[in-house]
Design a protein around this motif. Structure first.
Motif, PDB file in Angstrom:
ATOM      1  N   THR A 207       0.815  -1.214   0.000  1.00  0.00           N
ATOM      2  CA  THR A 207       0.000   0.000   0.000  1.00  0.00           C
ATOM      3  C   THR A 207       0.845   1.258   0.000  1.00  0.00           C
ATOM      4  O   THR A 207       0.438   2.286  -0.556  1.00  0.00           O
ATOM      5  N   GLN A 208       2.036   1.206   0.586  1.00  0.00           N
ATOM      6  CA  GLN A 208       2.886   2.392   0.650  1.00  0.00           C
ATOM      7  C   GLN A 208       3.332   2.834  -0.733  1.00  0.00           C
ATOM      8  O   GLN A 208       3.416   4.039  -1.026  1.00  0.00           O
ATOM      9  N   ASN A 209       3.589   1.861  -1.599  1.00  0.00           N
ATOM     10  CA  ASN A 209       4.070   2.175  -2.941  1.00  0.00           C
ATOM     11  C   ASN A 209       3.031   1.893  -4.026  1.00  0.00           C
ATOM     12  O   ASN A 209       3.356   1.953  -5.209  1.00  0.00           O
ATOM     13  N   ALA A 210       1.789   1.584  -3.626  1.00  0.00           N
ATOM     14  CA  ALA A 210       0.671   1.379  -4.549  1.00  0.00           C
ATOM     15  C   ALA A 210       0.983   0.290  -5.575  1.00  0.00           C
ATOM     16  O   ALA A 210       0.826   0.473  -6.784  1.00  0.00           O
ATOM     17  N   ILE A 211       1.410  -0.869  -5.072  1.00  0.00           N
ATOM     18  CA  ILE A 211       1.766  -1.993  -5.937  1.00  0.00           C
ATOM     19  C   ILE A 211       1.022  -3.241  -5.489  1.00  0.00           C
ATOM     20  O   ILE A 211       0.947  -3.550  -4.298  1.00  0.00           O
ATOM     21  N   ALA A 212       0.453  -3.959  -6.451  1.00  0.00           N
ATOM     22  CA  ALA A 212      -0.116  -5.288  -6.223  1.00  0.00           C
ATOM     23  C   ALA A 212       0.806  -6.304  -6.893  1.00  0.00           C
ATOM     24  O   ALA A 212       0.997  -6.263  -8.114  1.00  0.00           O
ATOM     25  N   VAL A 213       1.393  -7.181  -6.104  1.00  0.00           N
ATOM     26  CA  VAL A 213       2.339  -8.166  -6.625  1.00  0.00           C
ATOM     27  C   VAL A 213       1.561  -9.393  -7.087  1.00  0.00           C
ATOM     28  O   VAL A 213       0.826 -10.009  -6.303  1.00  0.00           O
ATOM     29  N   ILE A 214       1.690  -9.737  -8.373  1.00  0.00           N
ATOM     30  CA  ILE A 214       0.984 -10.888  -8.923  1.00  0.00           C
ATOM     31  C   ILE A 214       1.945 -12.064  -9.087  1.00  0.00           C
ATOM     32  O   ILE A 214       3.090 -11.905  -9.498  1.00  0.00           O
ATOM     33  N   SER A 215       1.449 -13.253  -8.725  1.00  0.00           N
ATOM     34  CA  SER A 215       2.262 -14.467  -8.780  1.00  0.00           C
ATOM     35  C   SER A 215       1.596 -15.479  -9.695  1.00  0.00           C
ATOM     36  O   SER A 215       0.373 -15.684  -9.628  1.00  0.00           O
ATOM     37  N   GLU A 216       2.394 -16.128 -10.515  1.00  0.00           N
ATOM     38  CA  GLU A 216       1.863 -17.094 -11.477  1.00  0.00           C
ATOM     39  C   GLU A 216       1.502 -18.406 -10.786  1.00  0.00           C
ATOM     40  O   GLU A 216       2.202 -18.856  -9.873  1.00  0.00           O
ATOM     41  N   ILE A 217       0.399 -19.007 -11.216  1.00  0.00           N
ATOM     42  CA  ILE A 217      -0.012 -20.321 -10.731  1.00  0.00           C
ATOM     43  C   ILE A 217       0.420 -21.357 -11.757  1.00  0.00           C
ATOM     44  O   ILE A 217       0.027 -21.302 -12.915  1.00  0.00           O
ATOM     45  N   SER A 218       1.235 -22.295 -11.328  1.00  0.00           N
ATOM     46  CA  SER A 218       1.680 -23.357 -12.227  1.00  0.00           C
ATOM     47  C   SER A 218       0.789 -24.577 -12.038  1.00  0.00           C
ATOM     48  O   SER A 218       0.381 -24.900 -10.924  1.00  0.00           O
ATOM     49  N   GLY A 219       0.468 -25.247 -13.126  1.00  0.00           N
ATOM     50  CA  GLY A 219      -0.399 -26.403 -13.054  1.00  0.00           C
ATOM     51  C   GLY A 219      -1.854 -25.991 -12.977  1.00  0.00           C
ATOM     52  O   GLY A 219      -2.236 -24.870 -13.308  1.00  0.00           O
ATOM     53  N   ALA A 220      -2.692 -26.915 -12.519  1.00  0.00           N
ATOM     54  CA  ALA A 220      -4.124 -26.675 -12.452  1.00  0.00           C
ATOM     55  C   ALA A 220      -4.451 -25.644 -11.374  1.00  0.00           C
ATOM     56  O   ALA A 220      -3.839 -25.610 -10.313  1.00  0.00           O
ATOM     57  N   VAL A 221      -5.425 -24.801 -11.669  1.00  0.00           N
ATOM     58  CA  VAL A 221      -5.904 -23.802 -10.715  1.00  0.00           C
ATOM     59  C   VAL A 221      -6.967 -24.459  -9.840  1.00  0.00           C
ATOM     60  O   VAL A 221      -7.929 -25.032 -10.359  1.00  0.00           O
ATOM     61  N   PRO A 222      -6.825 -24.408  -8.509  1.00  0.00           N
ATOM     62  CA  PRO A 222      -7.819 -25.052  -7.639  1.00  0.00           C
ATOM     63  C   PRO A 222      -9.200 -24.420  -7.782  1.00  0.00           C
ATOM     64  O   PRO A 222      -9.341 -23.251  -8.164  1.00  0.00           O
ATOM     65  N   ALA A 223     -10.228 -25.180  -7.482  1.00  0.00           N
ATOM     66  CA  ALA A 223     -11.592 -24.660  -7.481  1.00  0.00           C
ATOM     67  C   ALA A 223     -11.710 -23.522  -6.477  1.00  0.00           C
ATOM     68  O   ALA A 223     -10.995 -23.475  -5.477  1.00  0.00           O
ATOM     69  N   ALA A 224     -12.608 -22.583  -6.769  1.00  0.00           N
ATOM     70  CA  ALA A 224     -12.894 -21.457  -5.870  1.00  0.00           C
ATOM     71  C   ALA A 224     -11.657 -20.601  -5.608  1.00  0.00           C
ATOM     72  O   ALA A 224     -11.494 -20.069  -4.512  1.00  0.00           O
ATOM     73  N   THR A 225     -10.810 -20.448  -6.628  1.00  0.00           N
ATOM     74  CA  THR A 225      -9.627 -19.590  -6.520  1.00  0.00           C
ATOM     75  C   THR A 225      -9.807 -18.378  -7.425  1.00  0.00           C
ATOM     76  O   THR A 225      -9.804 -18.517  -8.655  1.00  0.00           O
ATOM     77  N   PRO A 226      -9.978 -17.181  -6.860  1.00  0.00           N
ATOM     78  CA  PRO A 226     -10.086 -15.987  -7.714  1.00  0.00           C
ATOM     79  C   PRO A 226      -8.738 -15.666  -8.341  1.00  0.00           C
ATOM     80  O   PRO A 226      -7.700 -15.672  -7.661  1.00  0.00           O
ATOM     81  N   VAL A 227      -8.737 -15.388  -9.636  1.00  0.00           N
ATOM     82  CA  VAL A 227      -7.500 -15.182 -10.374  1.00  0.00           C
ATOM     83  C   VAL A 227      -7.662 -14.047 -11.384  1.00  0.00           C
ATOM     84  O   VAL A 227      -8.775 -13.607 -11.685  1.00  0.00           O
ATOM     85  N   LEU A 228      -6.539 -13.606 -11.907  1.00  0.00           N
ATOM     86  CA  LEU A 228      -6.484 -12.723 -13.067  1.00  0.00           C
ATOM     87  C   LEU A 228      -5.821 -13.531 -14.174  1.00  0.00           C
ATOM     88  O   LEU A 228      -4.668 -13.955 -14.030  1.00  0.00           O
ATOM     89  N   ILE A 229      -6.566 -13.777 -15.265  1.00  0.00           N
ATOM     90  CA  ILE A 229      -6.070 -14.628 -16.346  1.00  0.00           C
ATOM     91  C   ILE A 229      -5.578 -13.765 -17.496  1.00  0.00           C
ATOM     92  O   ILE A 229      -6.308 -12.909 -18.001  1.00  0.00           O
ATOM     93  N   LYS A 230      -4.349 -14.003 -17.902  1.00  0.00           N
ATOM     94  CA  LYS A 230      -3.786 -13.346 -19.081  1.00  0.00           C
ATOM     95  C   LYS A 230      -4.050 -14.232 -20.296  1.00  0.00           C
ATOM     96  O   LYS A 230      -3.752 -15.432 -20.275  1.00  0.00           O
ATOM     97  N   CYS A 231      -4.632 -13.654 -21.331  1.00  0.00           N
ATOM     98  CA  CYS A 231      -5.001 -14.398 -22.540  1.00  0.00           C
ATOM     99  C   CYS A 231      -4.267 -13.823 -23.749  1.00  0.00           C
ATOM    100  O   CYS A 231      -3.897 -12.651 -23.762  1.00  0.00           O
ATOM    101  N   GLY A 232      -4.115 -14.640 -24.757  1.00  0.00           N
ATOM    102  CA  GLY A 232      -3.484 -14.183 -25.978  1.00  0.00           C
ATOM    103  C   GLY A 232      -4.465 -13.739 -27.039  1.00  0.00           C
ATOM    104  O   GLY A 232      -4.063 -13.291 -28.112  1.00  0.00           O
ATOM    105  N   SER A 233      -5.770 -13.833 -26.741  1.00  0.00           N
ATOM    106  CA  SER A 233      -6.788 -13.515 -27.738  1.00  0.00           C
ATOM    107  C   SER A 233      -8.018 -12.949 -27.052  1.00  0.00           C
ATOM    108  O   SER A 233      -8.245 -13.166 -25.855  1.00  0.00           O
ATOM    109  N   SER A 234      -8.812 -12.236 -27.823  1.00  0.00           N
ATOM    110  CA  SER A 234     -10.094 -11.735 -27.320  1.00  0.00           C
ATOM    111  C   SER A 234     -11.207 -12.752 -27.511  1.00  0.00           C
ATOM    112  O   SER A 234     -12.314 -12.557 -27.017  1.00  0.00           O
TER     113      SER A 234
END
Length: 383
Positions: A207-234
């Motif tokens: 919060t001091q530097n206004a940064i949200a650190v995002i971490s990649e999930i490797s393998g399957a994403v567990p159920a009920a896990t909120p995520v931000l998905i990066k896609c290569g297409s619309s």
């Protein structure tokens, strides 16, 4: 009685045949045979009283159009066999058994492939689920237990990434580098079938530097896990998921949250109010990169992730990967600097976000703006 090898073989062949009219466990979309409207689970409240012939099934809605269903988690139903013809059918973190206190019974319609009767039975009385809206041209139907004939028939369409009945991500956001992002929250585990897709969670909020650190999930994403998905297409067709799978690790410390429902219909009020003090919504920032911002929405949208922050947090937070954040911490300029005139003989030039943009002794190729040079704020105007 001792069974002969021949008897055992005949029994082993006969037993699967007895259950051949039952669907295998897995993820399906359920489509009415007559109206071609799909089942959507949009609430987790309801009742069915078979003896009193009364039912409240309005937690489930029926809508036409595979194009809309293809990206909607509310249409994904997980069928799990319990016993005999009984199935627990779950979706959106809930299930038919949770809603109406009955397991769904399933019986195949022999005259139609992949078509079934769905019903509940108690004390010799049976109620069949049907589309209660008899006008086939209307986009919306009503789930009912008062139907007859083929209105009680349902297609169970297995969801598979290599079929027309796939699940694909429809991204909401487009970055300037041409990549797309989708905030996403679903009750099923998944992995990526299409290339160029990555799932992130927010592991830290600075919060001091206004940064949200995002971490990649490797393998399957567990159920009920909120995520931000990066896609290569619309296009959802190029952003396909494999539903199911066993995640190798559980995600801990995720600052993202999500909700399953946003319903105010049929007296089924299930809404989560947006709180600007503690919630930030994914967005593309003025620099063209993803971040999180305050919003003027009244309620959180269903099946979307949002960022949970402490009160007093900045209105806007930019995202950095763990590697970018570590580099930024190592190279960030000292605080408390003042604006000065630019010096031609300088090194280590940073933008106002603390990211190094040049380490040369010249800055005439930089766009006009405010930079950090030798630990001081400098206004550069190369006109």
């Amino acid at each position: 009685m001792k069974l002969t090898p021949v008897t055992i073989l005949l029994m082993s062949l006969a037993f699967p045949a007895m259950a051949s009219d039952l669907p295998a466990d897995g993820y399906y979309r359920v489509e009415n045979f007559m109206s071609h409207r799909y089942v959507y689970v949009l609430d987790n409240h309801g009742t069915i009283d078979i003896g009193a012939t009364s039912a409240d099934l309005k937690a489930i809605e029926l809508w036409k159009g595979l194009d809309n269903a293809i990206s909607d988690p509310a249409t994904v139903l997980d069928f799990t066999h319990i016993q005999d013809r009984e199935y627990d059918v779950t979706s959106q973190g809930t299930g038919i058994h949770n809603i109406i206190d009955y397991y769904v019974r399933v019986r195949a319609v022999n005259s139609q492939p992949d078509t079934y009767l769905l019903y509940a039975t108690n004390s010799g009385m049976t109620k069949y689920l049907c589309d209660g809206e008899r006008n086939e041209s209307l986009p919306e139907g009503v789930l009912s237990d008062n139907g007859e004939g083929k209105w009680r028939y349902w297609h169970l369409d297995r969801i598979a990434a290599d079929s027309d009945n796939y699940f694909g991500i429809a991204p909401d956001l487009k970055a300037t580098d041409g990549s797309y992002y989708a905030p996403f929250y679903a009750g099923f585990p998944f992995s990526f079938s299409s290339p160029g897709m990555t799932a992130y969670y927010v592991s830290k909020v600075d919060t001091q530097n206004a940064i949200a650190v995002i971490s990649e999930i490797s393998g399957a994403v567990p159920a009920a896990t909120p995520v931000l998905i990066k896609c290569g297409s619309s296009l959802p067709s190029a952003n396909r998921l494999n539903l199911g799978g066993n995640p190798s690790v559980q995600i801990s410390g995720n600052c993202l949250k999500g909700v399953y429902f946003q319903s105010d219909k049929h007296l089924h009020y299930n809404m989560t109010a947006y709180n600007s003090a503690t919630m930030r919504i994914p967005a593309i920032l003025p620099d063209g990169k993803p971040g999180f911002v305050t919003s003027d929405i009244k309620y959180l949208p269903r099946n979307k992730s949002y960022l949970n922050v402490p009160e007093g947090s900045p209105a806007t937070l930019r995202t950095m990967t763990e590697k970018e954040y570590d580099t930024w911490l190592q190279n960030r300029p000292p605080a408390g600097i003042e604006s000065v005139t630019a010096d031609e003989n300088v090194h280590d030039i940073y933008n106002i976000f603390g990211i190094k943009v040049s380490d040369t002794s010249r800055h005439d190729d930089l766009t006009p703006g405010i930079y950090i040079i030798n630990g001081r704020k400098v206004i550069i105007n190369n006109r």
